[in-house]
Scaffold this active site. Structure first.
Site, short mmCIF file in Angstrom:
data_model
loop_
_atom_site.label_atom_id
_atom_site.label_comp_id
_atom_site.label_asym_id
_atom_site.label_seq_id
_atom_site.Cartn_x
_atom_site.Cartn_y
_atom_site.Cartn_z
CG HIS A 192 -0.39 0.25 2.54
ND1 HIS A 192 -1.15 0.51 3.66
CD2 HIS A 192 0.90 0.27 2.97
CE1 HIS A 192 -0.36 0.68 4.70
NE2 HIS A 192 0.87 0.54 4.33
CB CYS B 237 3.32 5.14 5.66
SG CYS B 237 3.87 4.15 7.04
CG HIS C 248 5.31 0.55 2.61
ND1 HIS C 248 4.67 1.74 2.35
CD2 HIS C 248 4.76 0.09 3.76
CE1 HIS C 248 3.79 1.98 3.30
NE2 HIS C 248 3.82 1.00 4.17
CG HIS D 197 2.66 -3.46 6.17
ND1 HIS D 197 3.60 -3.06 7.08
CD2 HIS D 197 2.20 -2.32 5.59
CE1 HIS D 197 3.70 -1.73 7.07
NE2 HIS D 197 2.87 -1.26 6.16
CG ASP E 119 -2.17 -13.52 0.05
OD1 ASP E 119 -1.34 -12.84 0.71
OD2 ASP E 119 -1.94 -14.70 -0.31
CG HIS E 120 0.92 -12.59 -2.87
ND1 HIS E 120 0.54 -13.32 -1.77
CD2 HIS E 120 2.21 -12.90 -3.09
CE1 HIS E 120 1.57 -14.04 -1.36
NE2 HIS E 120 2.61 -13.80 -2.13
CD GLU F 93 0.42 -0.98 8.73
OE1 GLU F 93 -0.45 -0.57 7.96
OE2 GLU F 93 1.15 -0.23 9.40
#
Ligand code: NI
Length: 137
Positions: A16, A35, A41, A43, A81-82, A126
């Site tokens: 995100h 961020c 980047h 998580h 996811d991913h 996170e």
């Protein structure tokens, strides 16, 4: 009849950028720091999904956790996811993808799926040190 809370943990990873397009670049940098990195980047998120209900006399369960797992995987994990929260996730379109906003979006999706019993708490990690919690209020 005893009321018990049961919890299923799932994991996913996603990218995100915490960014408010209505603010200047300088203001975004000031508010969000690293961020706000334009090239994203990622998580490794952990999500705990808790359901509260009566213990069923026949099964001894509040909810079959394998059922809960199926719902959370279908409705959340398979979608995020991913993926990139800013670009790829339809239900986050136009929403700043902070953990606070992500968890309330998850709630809206999951709450109607949990019946009987009720979705009582979501916890989204996170990082190992930062998590948010939501109980639908
Ligand atoms: Ni982040």
């Amino acid at each position: 009849m005893p009321r018990v809370t049961v919890t299923r943990r799932v994991r996913f990873n996603a990218a995100h950028r915490v960014h408010n397009p209505e603010l200047s670049e300088a203001e975004n940098t000031r508010l969000f720091g690293k961020c706000n990195n334009p090239n994203w980047h990622g998580h490794n998120y952990t999500l705990d999904v808790s359901v509260e209900g009566d213990v069923d006399q026949k099964t001894g369960y509040v909810w079959d956790l394998s059922q809960l797992k199926k719902i959370v995987e279908r409705e959340i994990v398979d979608i995020v996811d991913h993926k990139n929260f800013n670009l790829d996730v339809p239900f986050m379109k136009g929403i700043i993808p902070t953990s606070e906003n992500i968890i309330t979006a998850f709630w809206k999706i999951l709450a109607p799926q949990v019946n009987p019993g009720k979705l009582s708490r979501l916890v989204l990690w996170e990082t190992e040190n930062n998590y948010v919690e939501y109980t639908g209020k």
